[in-house]
Design an enzyme around this catalytic site. Sequence first.
Site, PDB file in Angstrom:
ATOM      1  N   ARG A  50      78.250  -8.844  54.505  1.00 39.30           N
ATOM      2  CA  ARG A  50      79.324  -8.104  53.821  1.00 39.30           C
ATOM      3  C   ARG A  50      80.686  -8.765  54.020  1.00 39.30           C
ATOM      4  O   ARG A  50      81.589  -8.561  53.218  1.00 39.30           O
ATOM      5  CB  ARG A  50      79.318  -6.638  54.249  1.00 39.30           C
ATOM      6  CG  ARG A  50      78.122  -5.872  53.677  1.00 39.30           C
ATOM      7  CD  ARG A  50      78.133  -4.408  54.050  1.00 39.30           C
ATOM      8  NE  ARG A  50      78.161  -4.176  55.472  1.00 39.30           N
ATOM      9  CZ  ARG A  50      77.086  -4.037  56.256  1.00 39.30           C
ATOM     10  NH1 ARG A  50      75.884  -4.095  55.729  1.00 39.30           N
ATOM     11  NH2 ARG A  50      77.212  -3.819  57.539  1.00 39.30           N
ATOM     12  N   GLU A 110      73.895  -6.196  73.349  1.00 38.38           N
ATOM     13  CA  GLU A 110      73.571  -5.200  74.367  1.00 38.38           C
ATOM     14  C   GLU A 110      72.197  -5.449  74.968  1.00 38.38           C
ATOM     15  O   GLU A 110      72.005  -5.356  76.164  1.00 38.38           O
ATOM     16  CB  GLU A 110      73.606  -3.791  73.745  1.00 38.38           C
ATOM     17  CG  GLU A 110      74.893  -3.064  73.986  1.00 38.38           C
ATOM     18  CD  GLU A 110      74.848  -1.673  73.413  1.00 38.38           C
ATOM     19  OE1 GLU A 110      74.209  -0.795  74.028  1.00 38.38           O
ATOM     20  OE2 GLU A 110      75.455  -1.476  72.350  1.00 38.38           O
TER      21      GLU A 110
END
Length: 175
Positions: A62, A99
């Site tokens: 995007r 993460e």
Amino acid sequence: MKPEFDLKAHVRHVPDFPKPGILFYDISTLLLNPEAWRETVDRLKTAIEPLKPHKLVGIESRGFLVSAPLAYLLGIGFVMVRKRGKLPGEVIRHHYDLEYGQDVVEVQADAIEPGERVVVLDDLLATGGTMAAAIQLLRQVGGDVVGAASIIELTFLAGRERLNVPFSTILSYDS
């Protein structure tokens, strides 16, 4: 002076996408409205133009939607930063931590000349991991990263703190 255009009214919120507990900020509804999209690009142009970049760098995918029309308006080049294996030719890679695991971003080896002023763009800044990785990658290939920007910033995730360049956004969400 024209009245402020409410761009937030054109961003759709999709709960539990792509997985439960995530609220997705969907810019496809912003892209659907020509007036809202024009206002978005104009605001980003106002924020980025003073940085005098030689090229804009969009983060897959995007970020391409944001960068390409803006590069066209500014009369400068557009460069893609993509996930591993998506760019032809010789590429430079940067591995970065997530993460839970690692990821890789790549840029074509000849896309940025040493010393070129570049600005990195994406549609949304959340935790800042991918944008920070893109900035490191561009510095690795000799780019002078003079700024970064996005349409949306999720301020409660503090992603801007991971970036060591000036950062601009046009829409902020605090929760």
